[in-house]
Design a protein around this motif. Structure first.
Motif, PDB file in Angstrom:
ATOM      1  N   LYS A  94       2.339  -2.099 -17.322  1.00  0.00           N
ATOM      2  CA  LYS A  94       0.645  -2.751 -16.850  1.00  0.00           C
ATOM      3  C   LYS A  94      -0.261  -2.758 -17.430  1.00  0.00           C
ATOM      4  O   LYS A  94      -1.306  -3.549 -17.178  1.00  0.00           O
ATOM      5  N   LYS A 124       1.871  -3.809  -8.073  1.00  0.00           N
ATOM      6  CA  LYS A 124       1.043  -2.768  -7.185  1.00  0.00           C
ATOM      7  C   LYS A 124      -0.250  -2.008  -7.673  1.00  0.00           C
ATOM      8  O   LYS A 124      -0.194  -1.028  -7.237  1.00  0.00           O
ATOM      9  N   SER A 125      -0.955  -3.154  -8.709  1.00  0.00           N
ATOM     10  CA  SER A 125      -2.568  -2.324  -9.158  1.00  0.00           C
ATOM     11  C   SER A 125      -3.062  -3.053  -8.378  1.00  0.00           C
ATOM     12  O   SER A 125      -3.670  -4.288  -8.096  1.00  0.00           O
ATOM     13  N   ARG A 126      -4.467  -2.006  -8.069  1.00  0.00           N
ATOM     14  CA  ARG A 126      -5.593  -2.207  -7.273  1.00  0.00           C
ATOM     15  C   ARG A 126      -6.317  -2.255  -8.623  1.00  0.00           C
ATOM     16  O   ARG A 126      -7.561  -3.618  -8.166  1.00  0.00           O
ATOM     17  N   ASP A 127      -6.380  -2.869  -9.701  1.00  0.00           N
ATOM     18  CA  ASP A 127      -7.299  -3.489 -11.251  1.00  0.00           C
ATOM     19  C   ASP A 127      -6.764  -4.460 -10.837  1.00  0.00           C
ATOM     20  O   ASP A 127      -7.846  -5.164 -11.684  1.00  0.00           O
TER      21      ASP A 127
END
Length: 161
Positions: A94, A124-127
């Motif tokens: 990530k 799948k990262s909200r970042d």
């Protein structure tokens, strides 16, 4: 799950003689091939660079991340950049999310940008939502890039429209 084993003499089957090998799993001699692939990615002809990017993704060694990122930033051939992004998703680190955000904002090739958007979904990262919102709402972006960003937002938020 299928595990492949190596054995020099199949007729003398013993549990200790069967060992999983990355060479059989990936079709590569890992130690030598990663260095060769990195060199091809940096100095090879156009098709060799594309193949090297794919090979590095199959090996899935984090050692190749800086070289894939450099290819994404500097390679003039869009398909090399596409496959370098795909390889980063296979490595699944990530830490590359900010670099993918830069690609989404600045690459001139729509396919490269869409591939980076799809890579964000795989993490799948909200970042990644900020850059995706920015891309989806920028009227200067081509419709296919806006659509990809909008779908990615829905997938990352846990639903698709």
């Amino acid at each position: 799950m299928v595990i492949l084993y190596s054995n020099e003499n199949l007729s003398s089957f013993t549990q200790s003689s069967y060992k999983p090998t990355r060479e059989l799993l990936f079709g590569l001699s890992v130690n030598n091939d990663i260095d060769t692939a990195i060199e091809q990615l940096q100095k090879g002809a156009r098709e060799d660079r594309k193949s090297a990017a794919i090979k590095l993704g199959r090996i899935r060694d984090p050692k190749s991340i800086p070289f894939l990122l450099k290819a994404i930033r500097e390679d003039p051939f869009p398909m090399t950049r596409v496959f370098a992004i795909q390889s980063l998703t296979w490595i699944a680190d990530k830490s590359v999310i900010p670099d993918l955000a830069d690609v989404i904002r600045g690459d001139q090739d729509d396919l490269v940008r869409i591939t980076a958007i799809e890579a964000m979904v795989s993490f799948k990262s909200r970042d990644s939502l900020d850059v995706l919102y920015e891309t989806a709402h920028n009227l200067r972006n081509p419709k296919k890039v806006v659509t990809a960003a909008s779908l990615a937002i829905g997938q990352i938020r846990g639903y698709s429209r």
